[in-house]
Structures are given as C-alpha cells and as structure tokens.
Scaffold this motif. Structure first.
Motif, short mmCIF file in Angstrom:
data_model
loop_
_atom_site.label_atom_id
_atom_site.label_comp_id
_atom_site.label_asym_id
_atom_site.label_seq_id
_atom_site.Cartn_x
_atom_site.Cartn_y
_atom_site.Cartn_z
N GLU A 135 -34.17 -19.82 59.28
CA GLU A 135 -33.75 -19.10 58.08
C GLU A 135 -33.37 -20.10 56.99
O GLU A 135 -32.22 -20.50 56.86
CB GLU A 135 -32.57 -18.18 58.40
CG GLU A 135 -32.91 -17.11 59.44
CD GLU A 135 -31.71 -16.27 59.84
OE1 GLU A 135 -30.62 -16.47 59.24
OE2 GLU A 135 -31.85 -15.42 60.73
N HIS A 172 -25.40 -23.81 64.65
CA HIS A 172 -25.28 -22.35 64.73
C HIS A 172 -23.83 -21.92 64.53
O HIS A 172 -23.56 -20.94 63.83
CB HIS A 172 -25.77 -21.85 66.09
CG HIS A 172 -27.24 -21.63 66.15
ND1 HIS A 172 -27.86 -20.59 65.49
CD2 HIS A 172 -28.23 -22.32 66.78
CE1 HIS A 172 -29.16 -20.64 65.70
NE2 HIS A 172 -29.42 -21.68 66.48
N ARG A 219 -19.82 -22.47 63.35
CA ARG A 219 -19.09 -23.14 62.29
C ARG A 219 -18.30 -24.31 62.88
O ARG A 219 -17.58 -24.16 63.86
CB ARG A 219 -18.14 -22.15 61.59
CG ARG A 219 -17.46 -22.71 60.36
CD ARG A 219 -16.81 -21.58 59.56
NE ARG A 219 -16.18 -22.08 58.36
CZ ARG A 219 -14.90 -22.45 58.28
NH1 ARG A 219 -14.11 -22.33 59.34
NH2 ARG A 219 -14.39 -22.90 57.15
N ASP A 241 -32.74 -20.08 53.89
CA ASP A 241 -31.68 -19.77 52.93
C ASP A 241 -30.31 -20.22 53.44
O ASP A 241 -29.39 -20.43 52.64
CB ASP A 241 -31.64 -18.28 52.63
CG ASP A 241 -32.82 -17.83 51.78
OD1 ASP A 241 -33.51 -18.70 51.22
OD2 ASP A 241 -33.06 -16.60 51.70
N SER A 242 -30.17 -20.36 54.76
CA SER A 242 -28.87 -20.72 55.33
C SER A 242 -28.57 -22.22 55.21
O SER A 242 -27.43 -22.63 55.40
CB SER A 242 -28.79 -20.29 56.79
OG SER A 242 -29.70 -21.01 57.60
N TYR A 243 -29.58 -23.02 54.89
CA TYR A 243 -29.33 -24.47 54.82
C TYR A 243 -30.05 -25.19 53.68
O TYR A 243 -29.91 -26.41 53.53
CB TYR A 243 -29.70 -25.14 56.15
CG TYR A 243 -31.15 -24.98 56.57
CD1 TYR A 243 -32.13 -25.88 56.16
CD2 TYR A 243 -31.54 -23.92 57.40
CE1 TYR A 243 -33.45 -25.73 56.55
CE2 TYR A 243 -32.87 -23.77 57.80
CZ TYR A 243 -33.81 -24.67 57.37
OH TYR A 243 -35.12 -24.52 57.76
N THR A 298 -23.49 -24.45 58.56
CA THR A 298 -23.73 -23.38 59.52
C THR A 298 -25.00 -22.62 59.13
O THR A 298 -25.13 -22.18 57.98
CB THR A 298 -22.55 -22.40 59.55
OG1 THR A 298 -21.35 -23.13 59.82
CG2 THR A 298 -22.75 -21.34 60.64
N GLY A 299 -25.93 -22.49 60.07
CA GLY A 299 -27.16 -21.80 59.75
C GLY A 299 -28.12 -21.73 60.91
O GLY A 299 -27.82 -22.18 62.01
N ASP A 300 -29.28 -21.17 60.65
CA ASP A 300 -30.34 -21.01 61.65
C ASP A 300 -31.57 -21.72 61.11
O ASP A 300 -31.98 -21.47 59.97
CB ASP A 300 -30.61 -19.51 61.87
CG ASP A 300 -31.61 -19.24 62.98
OD1 ASP A 300 -32.66 -19.94 63.03
OD2 ASP A 300 -31.37 -18.34 63.79
N LEU A 351 -27.13 -29.44 60.95
CA LEU A 351 -27.25 -27.98 61.02
C LEU A 351 -26.69 -27.50 62.35
O LEU A 351 -27.04 -28.04 63.41
CB LEU A 351 -28.71 -27.58 60.89
CG LEU A 351 -29.02 -26.07 60.92
CD1 LEU A 351 -28.37 -25.36 59.73
CD2 LEU A 351 -30.53 -25.84 60.91
#
Length: 294
Positions: free
Chosen positions: A51, A32, A34, A53-55, A46-48, A30
């Motif tokens: 959050e 932050h 890209r 839903d981002s991963y 790419t994600g937080d 994971l």
C-alpha cells in the motif's frame, strides 16, 4: 546516505540495518506495527509494503530503497501469498521509488530463481525481478542461498530437533546439496553494492564457501550442539508427496510441496559473487558454532 528499507524488521533485515548503521547511513524502516525510537539516524514508518500511500511520504528524500520482503510459505487465509508479498509488494515499492525520485534500488530475491522455475516461490521471485529490471532504476538484485545466523529459522529448527532426538529422517536420500551463507555476508554485499557503481544493473547469486549434502549439513549441526550424528532414515518421496500435499495447509506441519521441490533442486552456486565482494565469507561450521554452541 538516507535509505528506505522494507522488510528491515525480519531476520536478514536485522543483519542489514546493523551493518548500514555501522557505516553511518540514515535509515527509514517500514514496519507493520507502530514503533518508537530515539536512536539517532533511525526512524520507523508504519505501513504495508503493498500500500504505497502508507509510506510514500517517508520515501521522499531517500537516496536508495531496499526491498527485503519475502516469505517462504503461503497462508492464503491470512493474506500471506507469494503473489502479494513477492510480486505486488515489489511492484508497489518500485512504483513508489520512481515517483519519489529514488534512483538506487536493491532487491533481495533467492537462489534458484529463473524464468522456467517449477516452484511457485521461484516463479513469483522471477516475476518480481522482471519488474525491477524493467523499472529504469539503478538496480541490483541479490539471490542468496540458505541464510544462517543467530536468529535463523532453519538451522535453529534442525538444532532443536537434534538436541531432542537421535533420529532425523530425510526426504529422499538426502544427497541434495546446499551452500549456506551467513546473514552478515549477505548484509555486507548489500552495503558494498551501494558503494560500488559497477553493481548497478547486475544480479548476484550469493552462496557460502561450504557445499554440503543435506545429510552432511545435519551432521555439522549435530557437532555444533555437541550431539552424535543423528540416524537419517530416508523417507520415500513417492510416499511423502501425497502426505505433504494433504497436510501442508497446517501451519505446524514442517514442509510444503513447494519447499520440497526447492530442496530437491539443490541450493548451490559457483561463488562468482566474490569477484566483486572480496571479503571471505564465513564458513558454515564456524558460523553456527558461534551461536549454536551456546
């Protein structure tokens, strides 16, 4: 084994991803920002971490999840808080692992974490541990002491100061003790935990073989960079605490009250972790000479 890792792009993450890849694992990291890679067995999402839903999609199909996310200092104006990145991040990771069918979960906490902790850093690390323990996952928690290695922040910062100045003040008398552990040893424990069924449901305090006072630590670093032992005038705690309280919000100021509290509490353990992870850990003098001596 396919492994999802949050916090893999940080200092400890560098040691861990290298160790896991040497063992032939497939990694999903994971990030932050890209990132693109053509390396086999390695991919980024790419994600937080707070959050899901981002991963969440990237975690599906993984055999294990590892959470290395943590901060040593807060900057609330930038959303960098212990509450968010220790507690909320862990809650999000655990919930996503549960929904994704990931059964094996490893968490990096910190030495000194406990139910009655004084510092907010340790308080939020404890709450994160409680989330992991209540998760129903096959979990293992690691509590490392001060971690050193080529890209560490703390030892390299002290080395820079010692190279420039013959004097390095201590907060209080400097007799509080630390037991640093090499990043490679921490990474090895994570790797072996994935292979050892007896580590499930266990918490391990990780520390190196050398128990040094802060004053002794400064001298060992000085020797590694080829400098004389620095002068170490003691700064009275009664004087320094109000100053730190006033200036700790400035990013360039080197310490916070939370960090001072943890320093004074000491950072040592009994070494029982070596009963499970049996490869001898790196000695502090040898480890820092390998990179500071350059």
């Amino acid at each position: 084994m396919k492994i999802f890792i949050a916090g893999a792009t940080g200092f400890v993450g560098g040691h861990l991803t290298e160790a896991l890849r040497q063992r032939g694992h497939e990694l999903v990291l994971l990030s932050h920002a890209r990132r693109l890679t053509t390396e086999a067995g390695l991919s980024y999402v790419t994600g937080d971490v707070t959050e899901p839903d981002s991963y969440a999609a990237a975690m599906k199909g993984c055999d294990a999840a590892i959470n290395l996310v943590g901060i040593i200092r807060e900057f609330p104006g930038r959303g960098i808080t212990f509450e968010r990145l220790h507690v909320e991040a862990t809650a999000a990771m655990v919930a996503t692992a549960q929904k994704s069918g990931v059964l094996r979960y490893l968490q990096m906490s910190a030495l000194g974490t406990r139910a009655n902790a004084v510092s907010r850093y340790h308080q939020t690390k404890w709450r994160a541990e409680e989330i992991v323990r209540a998760s129903g996952l096959a979990w293992t928690i690691f509590r490392p002491s001060l971690i050193f290695g080529p890209k560490d922040a703390f030892v390299n910062m002290l080395a820079r100061q010692i190279r420039l100045l013959p004097l390095l003040p201590t907060f209080g008398d400097g007799t509080y003790r630390l037991q640093p552990i090499h990043g490679n040893d921490v990474a090895r424990c994570f790797c072996e935990a994935l292979e050892k069924a007896e580590t499930r449901g266990q918490t391990y305090s990780l520390c190196g073989p050398d128990r040094l006072s802060y004053r002794e630590l400064l001298d060992v670093i000085a020797e590694a960079v080829g400098r004389p032992h620095p002068l170490k005038p003691a700064l009275p705690l009664g004087l320094m605490k109000p100053i730190i309280s006033r200036l700790q919000g400035i990013a360039a100021f080197p310490i916070t009250l939370d960090q001072l509290q943890m320093l004074l509490e000491e950072n040592i353990c009994d070494g029982d972790w070596q009963n499970t992870f049996t490869t001898p850990p790196v000695r502090f003098r040898d480890g820092i000479r390998a990179y500071l001596g350059r």
